[in-house]
Design a protein around this motif. Structure first.
Motif, short mmCIF file in Angstrom:
data_model
loop_
_atom_site.label_atom_id
_atom_site.label_comp_id
_atom_site.label_asym_id
_atom_site.label_seq_id
_atom_site.Cartn_x
_atom_site.Cartn_y
_atom_site.Cartn_z
N VAL A 117 -4.56 27.08 -14.15
CA VAL A 117 -4.91 26.84 -12.75
C VAL A 117 -3.81 26.00 -12.14
N ASP A 118 -3.22 26.48 -11.07
CA ASP A 118 -2.22 25.70 -10.34
C ASP A 118 -2.91 25.00 -9.19
N ILE A 119 -2.67 23.71 -9.07
CA ILE A 119 -3.27 22.92 -8.00
C ILE A 119 -2.16 22.47 -7.07
N ARG A 120 -2.34 22.74 -5.80
CA ARG A 120 -1.36 22.34 -4.80
C ARG A 120 -2.06 21.51 -3.73
N ASN A 121 -1.43 20.43 -3.36
CA ASN A 121 -1.96 19.57 -2.32
C ASN A 121 -1.44 20.07 -0.98
N GLY A 122 -2.32 20.64 -0.17
CA GLY A 122 -1.93 21.16 1.12
C GLY A 122 -2.19 20.18 2.25
N THR A 123 -2.33 18.91 1.91
CA THR A 123 -2.61 17.90 2.93
C THR A 123 -1.42 16.97 3.09
N ALA A 124 -1.52 16.08 4.02
CA ALA A 124 -0.48 15.07 4.22
C ALA A 124 -0.74 13.82 3.39
N THR A 125 -1.79 13.82 2.59
CA THR A 125 -2.14 12.66 1.77
C THR A 125 -1.55 12.82 0.38
N ASP A 126 -0.59 11.97 0.05
CA ASP A 126 0.06 12.04 -1.26
C ASP A 126 -0.93 11.77 -2.38
N GLY A 127 -0.78 12.52 -3.48
CA GLY A 127 -1.53 12.26 -4.69
C GLY A 127 -2.85 12.99 -4.85
N LEU A 128 -3.31 13.72 -3.84
CA LEU A 128 -4.60 14.39 -3.96
C LEU A 128 -4.59 15.49 -5.02
N GLY A 129 -3.53 16.27 -5.07
CA GLY A 129 -3.43 17.33 -6.07
C GLY A 129 -3.42 16.76 -7.47
N ALA A 130 -2.65 15.72 -7.69
CA ALA A 130 -2.57 15.08 -9.00
C ALA A 130 -3.92 14.47 -9.39
N ALA A 131 -4.61 13.88 -8.43
CA ALA A 131 -5.92 13.29 -8.71
C ALA A 131 -6.93 14.37 -9.09
N LEU A 132 -6.89 15.51 -8.40
CA LEU A 132 -7.79 16.61 -8.73
C LEU A 132 -7.47 17.14 -10.12
N ALA A 133 -6.20 17.33 -10.42
CA ALA A 133 -5.81 17.83 -11.74
C ALA A 133 -6.29 16.89 -12.84
N ALA A 134 -6.15 15.59 -12.63
CA ALA A 134 -6.60 14.61 -13.62
C ALA A 134 -8.12 14.64 -13.79
N ALA A 135 -8.84 14.78 -12.68
CA ALA A 135 -10.30 14.83 -12.74
C ALA A 135 -10.77 16.09 -13.46
N MET A 136 -10.12 17.21 -13.19
CA MET A 136 -10.49 18.46 -13.86
C MET A 136 -10.22 18.36 -15.37
N LYS A 137 -9.08 17.82 -15.72
CA LYS A 137 -8.73 17.67 -17.13
C LYS A 137 -9.72 16.75 -17.83
#
Length: 86
Positions: free
Chosen positions: A62-82
């Motif tokens: 699963v590729d997660i991309r942050n499409g917002t202007a808020t830095d770190g959301l994609g990485a936070a989601l990836a960490a939560a999923m893991k």
């Protein structure tokens, strides 16, 4: 991607909630695994297997991309999923 040989799918969600102040789509991991397995197997909606018949190979990506202007959301989601085993 430039060749146009790509398909897009919308995965099913169970609903919407607010978690830690963020709006999120709630998902059923087993249902997502089933749907992704069906898509990779080349099936269509009419021939989709029962949700409890899907088998994870452990090779799903699963590729997660942050499409917002808020830095770190994609990485936070990836960490939560893991952390949750998804």
């Amino acid at each position: 991607l430039a060749g146009g040989n790509i398909d897009f799918y919308t995965l099913p969600i169970e609903g919407y909630e607010t978690v830690d102040g963020q709006d999120v789509n709630m998902v059923d991991p087993a249902r997502l695994r089933s749907e992704v397995s069906r898509i990779f197997a080349g099936g269509d909606s009419a021939s989709a297997p029962a949700m409890d018949t899907a088998v994870s190979t452990g090779n799903e990506v699963v590729d997660i991309r942050n499409g917002t202007a808020t830095d770190g959301l994609g990485a936070a989601l990836a960490a939560a999923m893991k952390a949750s085993g998804v």
